[in-house]
Design a protein around this motif. Structure first.
Motif, PDB file in Angstrom:
ATOM      1  N   PRO A  28       0.808  -1.232   0.000  1.00  0.00           N
ATOM      2  CA  PRO A  28       0.000   0.000   0.000  1.00  0.00           C
ATOM      3  C   PRO A  28       0.835   1.272   0.000  1.00  0.00           C
ATOM      4  O   PRO A  28       0.353   2.327  -0.403  1.00  0.00           O
ATOM      5  N   ASP A  29       2.083   1.173   0.458  1.00  0.00           N
ATOM      6  CA  ASP A  29       2.930   2.359   0.555  1.00  0.00           C
ATOM      7  C   ASP A  29       4.067   2.342  -0.454  1.00  0.00           C
ATOM      8  O   ASP A  29       5.128   2.940  -0.223  1.00  0.00           O
ATOM      9  N   ILE A  30       3.867   1.697  -1.601  1.00  0.00           N
ATOM     10  CA  ILE A  30       4.925   1.592  -2.598  1.00  0.00           C
ATOM     11  C   ILE A  30       5.380   2.965  -3.077  1.00  0.00           C
ATOM     12  O   ILE A  30       6.538   3.143  -3.503  1.00  0.00           O
ATOM     13  N   HIS A  31       4.518   3.971  -2.974  1.00  0.00           N
ATOM     14  CA  HIS A  31       4.921   5.321  -3.397  1.00  0.00           C
ATOM     15  C   HIS A  31       6.115   5.827  -2.599  1.00  0.00           C
ATOM     16  O   HIS A  31       6.907   6.629  -3.097  1.00  0.00           O
ATOM     17  N   ARG A  32       6.277   5.353  -1.353  1.00  0.00           N
ATOM     18  CA  ARG A  32       7.408   5.808  -0.539  1.00  0.00           C
ATOM     19  C   ARG A  32       8.729   5.312  -1.128  1.00  0.00           C
ATOM     20  O   ARG A  32       9.710   6.055  -1.187  1.00  0.00           O
ATOM     21  N   THR A  33       8.741   4.060  -1.558  1.00  0.00           N
ATOM     22  CA  THR A  33       9.950   3.513  -2.181  1.00  0.00           C
ATOM     23  C   THR A  33      10.255   4.235  -3.480  1.00  0.00           C
ATOM     24  O   THR A  33      11.404   4.628  -3.741  1.00  0.00           O
ATOM     25  N   LEU A  34       9.238   4.399  -4.301  1.00  0.00           N
ATOM     26  CA  LEU A  34       9.438   5.050  -5.599  1.00  0.00           C
ATOM     27  C   LEU A  34       9.867   6.504  -5.414  1.00  0.00           C
ATOM     28  O   LEU A  34      10.710   7.007  -6.169  1.00  0.00           O
ATOM     29  N   ASP A  35       9.322   7.170  -4.417  1.00  0.00           N
ATOM     30  CA  ASP A  35       9.702   8.558  -4.200  1.00  0.00           C
ATOM     31  C   ASP A  35      11.151   8.653  -3.711  1.00  0.00           C
ATOM     32  O   ASP A  35      11.877   9.587  -4.088  1.00  0.00           O
ATOM     33  N   ALA A  36      11.589   7.681  -2.911  1.00  0.00           N
ATOM     34  CA  ALA A  36      12.985   7.666  -2.469  1.00  0.00           C
ATOM     35  C   ALA A  36      13.919   7.478  -3.659  1.00  0.00           C
ATOM     36  O   ALA A  36      14.991   8.099  -3.726  1.00  0.00           O
ATOM     37  N   LEU A  37      13.525   6.663  -4.612  1.00  0.00           N
ATOM     38  CA  LEU A  37      14.337   6.488  -5.818  1.00  0.00           C
ATOM     39  C   LEU A  37      14.276   7.732  -6.700  1.00  0.00           C
ATOM     40  O   LEU A  37      15.275   8.120  -7.320  1.00  0.00           O
ATOM     41  N   ARG A  38      13.129   8.381  -6.737  1.00  0.00           N
ATOM     42  CA  ARG A  38      13.000   9.613  -7.525  1.00  0.00           C
ATOM     43  C   ARG A  38      13.906  10.711  -6.986  1.00  0.00           C
ATOM     44  O   ARG A  38      14.371  11.575  -7.751  1.00  0.00           O
ATOM     45  N   GLN A  39      14.185  10.680  -5.697  1.00  0.00           N
ATOM     46  CA  GLN A  39      14.998  11.716  -5.077  1.00  0.00           C
ATOM     47  C   GLN A  39      16.492  11.390  -5.065  1.00  0.00           C
ATOM     48  O   GLN A  39      17.278  12.154  -4.499  1.00  0.00           O
ATOM     49  N   GLN A  40      16.887  10.284  -5.702  1.00  0.00           N
ATOM     50  CA  GLN A  40      18.310  10.014  -5.846  1.00  0.00           C
ATOM     51  C   GLN A  40      18.946  11.124  -6.682  1.00  0.00           C
ATOM     52  O   GLN A  40      18.337  11.652  -7.617  1.00  0.00           O
ATOM     53  N   GLY A  41      20.187  11.463  -6.373  1.00  0.00           N
ATOM     54  CA  GLY A  41      20.846  12.537  -7.101  1.00  0.00           C
ATOM     55  C   GLY A  41      21.010  12.261  -8.576  1.00  0.00           C
ATOM     56  O   GLY A  41      21.087  13.186  -9.393  1.00  0.00           O
ATOM     57  N   ASP A  42      21.058  10.967  -8.942  1.00  0.00           N
ATOM     58  CA  ASP A  42      21.212  10.585 -10.355  1.00  0.00           C
ATOM     59  C   ASP A  42      19.963   9.888 -10.871  1.00  0.00           C
ATOM     60  O   ASP A  42      20.044   9.001 -11.709  1.00  0.00           O
ATOM     61  N   ALA A  43      18.800  10.295 -10.380  1.00  0.00           N
ATOM     62  CA  ALA A  43      17.547   9.631 -10.745  1.00  0.00           C
ATOM     63  C   ALA A  43      17.319   9.599 -12.257  1.00  0.00           C
ATOM     64  O   ALA A  43      16.713   8.663 -12.781  1.00  0.00           O
ATOM     65  N   ALA A  44      17.837  10.601 -12.963  1.00  0.00           N
ATOM     66  CA  ALA A  44      17.654  10.645 -14.413  1.00  0.00           C
ATOM     67  C   ALA A  44      18.387   9.501 -15.108  1.00  0.00           C
ATOM     68  O   ALA A  44      18.081   9.187 -16.266  1.00  0.00           O
ATOM     69  N   ASP A  45      19.350   8.892 -14.418  1.00  0.00           N
ATOM     70  CA  ASP A  45      20.124   7.809 -15.007  1.00  0.00           C
ATOM     71  C   ASP A  45      19.729   6.442 -14.454  1.00  0.00           C
ATOM     72  O   ASP A  45      20.483   5.474 -14.548  1.00  0.00           O
ATOM     73  N   LEU A  46      18.536   6.368 -13.863  1.00  0.00           N
ATOM     74  CA  LEU A  46      18.044   5.101 -13.321  1.00  0.00           C
ATOM     75  C   LEU A  46      16.921   4.550 -14.193  1.00  0.00           C
ATOM     76  O   LEU A  46      16.150   5.304 -14.785  1.00  0.00           O
ATOM     77  N   ARG A  47      16.853   3.232 -14.266  1.00  0.00           N
ATOM     78  CA  ARG A  47      15.626   2.594 -14.737  1.00  0.00           C
ATOM     79  C   ARG A  47      15.158   1.665 -13.634  1.00  0.00           C
ATOM     80  O   ARG A  47      15.933   0.856 -13.117  1.00  0.00           O
ATOM     81  N   ILE A  48      13.905   1.782 -13.280  1.00  0.00           N
ATOM     82  CA  ILE A  48      13.337   1.021 -12.171  1.00  0.00           C
ATOM     83  C   ILE A  48      12.394  -0.038 -12.719  1.00  0.00           C
ATOM     84  O   ILE A  48      11.434   0.272 -13.429  1.00  0.00           O
ATOM     85  N   TYR A  49      12.702  -1.281 -12.411  1.00  0.00           N
ATOM     86  CA  TYR A  49      11.836  -2.406 -12.793  1.00  0.00           C
ATOM     87  C   TYR A  49      11.041  -2.822 -11.564  1.00  0.00           C
ATOM     88  O   TYR A  49      11.581  -3.403 -10.622  1.00  0.00           O
ATOM     89  N   VAL A  50       9.763  -2.511 -11.559  1.00  0.00           N
ATOM     90  CA  VAL A  50       8.886  -2.942 -10.476  1.00  0.00           C
ATOM     91  C   VAL A  50       8.236  -4.246 -10.923  1.00  0.00           C
ATOM     92  O   VAL A  50       7.540  -4.288 -11.947  1.00  0.00           O
TER      93      VAL A  50
END
Length: 266
Positions: A28-50
């Motif tokens: 139910p709180d998956i947005h917290r994980t995704l938001d933590a990844l969004r706030q990584q300093g290099d988030a533009a260079d990440l691909r997230i496979y959920v």
């Protein structure tokens, strides 16, 4: 958002990017994980496979809604119907490898990596070519399951568990096992070691098994624990099992589902 990774045409610089796999089941709180990844300093260079492990709630839709609200974050949604974090993670890792990523991180749907997490992973592998697998420090997530003293409890329990597993198996490889919510591995090492066993929590701990296999295959120093690589993870399983039963759960897997009631939390 991309829900069909096989159809994507990747930019030439993809091999400079980092993939992160997140297995989820009824989060139910998956947005917290995704938001933590969004706030990584290099988030533009990440691909997230959920990887949705056959959730019975709206977890997958929550991920899609988050992706739609944050189009700059590269999110791929996969589905794995075989039960288990091992199966779900293996599906995500092998898709990331097929897509050309040389390094793949993993965290879980009840966890929040600190803001420099992905950058530290990149730097570790760049500076230490012999390192094949990296893990870090786990701290308790300040969610509704948090209790006073959990920081000391979690740190001490992980150190003790490593020692006890090494003693039980007479194998020093277990002294550096990494936790699945805070890890990264070279794709080549993942394939060489056979990847995550496609198992469920009531069978094996796929993260511990992979750590031991990489250590045996590449040598003890191929696994690095970076104390500054920090991820906050929920204490919900500890609250449900109890500390003592958590220890038995890891040390005697044969009792899972028998003397130990398996908790289907991923």
């Amino acid at each position: 958002m991309n829900v069909n990774p096989a159809a994507r045409t990747d930019p030439p610089g993809i091999r400079d990017r980092l993939a992160v796999v997140v297995p989820v089941f009824n989060e139910p709180d998956i947005h917290r994980t995704l938001d933590a990844l969004r706030q990584q300093g290099d988030a533009a260079d990440l691909r997230i496979y959920v990887v949705d492990n056959a959730s019975t709630d709206a977890t997958a839709q929550r991920v899609r809604d988050f992706a739609a609200a944050h189009p700059s974050l590269d999110i791929v949604v996969l589905t794995e119907r075989q039960k288990g974090t091992g199966a779900a993670c293996d599906t995500g890792f092998r898709q990331a490898i097929a897509d050309g990523f040389p390094i793949i991180g993993r965290t879980d749907g009840d966890s929040e990596p600190e803001g420099d997490w992905s950058a530290r992973i990149r730097r570790t592998f760049a500076e230490h070519p012999g390192v094949q697998l990296v893990g870090g420090t786990s701290v308790p997530l300040r969610d509704r399951h948090y209790r006073w003293g959990d920081t000391v409890l979690m740190t001490g329990a992980l150190h003790l568990l490593r020692i006890m597993m090494a003693a039980r198996h007479l194998d020093a490889a277990f002294l550096r096992f990494v936790a699945g919510h805070n890890m990264a591995v070279r794709s080549s090492a993942y394939l060489t070691a056979g990847g995550f066993a496609r198992t469920a929590i009531d069978e094996r701990d796929e993260d511990i098994d992979l750590s031991a296999r990489i250590s045996r295959r590449f040598g003890y120093r191929a696994v690095r624990i970076d104390s500054a690589l920090r991820v906050a993870t929920s204490m919900r399983r500890v609250r449900r099992y109890g500390v003592g039963m958590m220890g038995v759960h890891h040390l005697v897997p044969a009792l899972r589902g028998k003397l130990i009631r398996t908790i289907d939390i991923r």
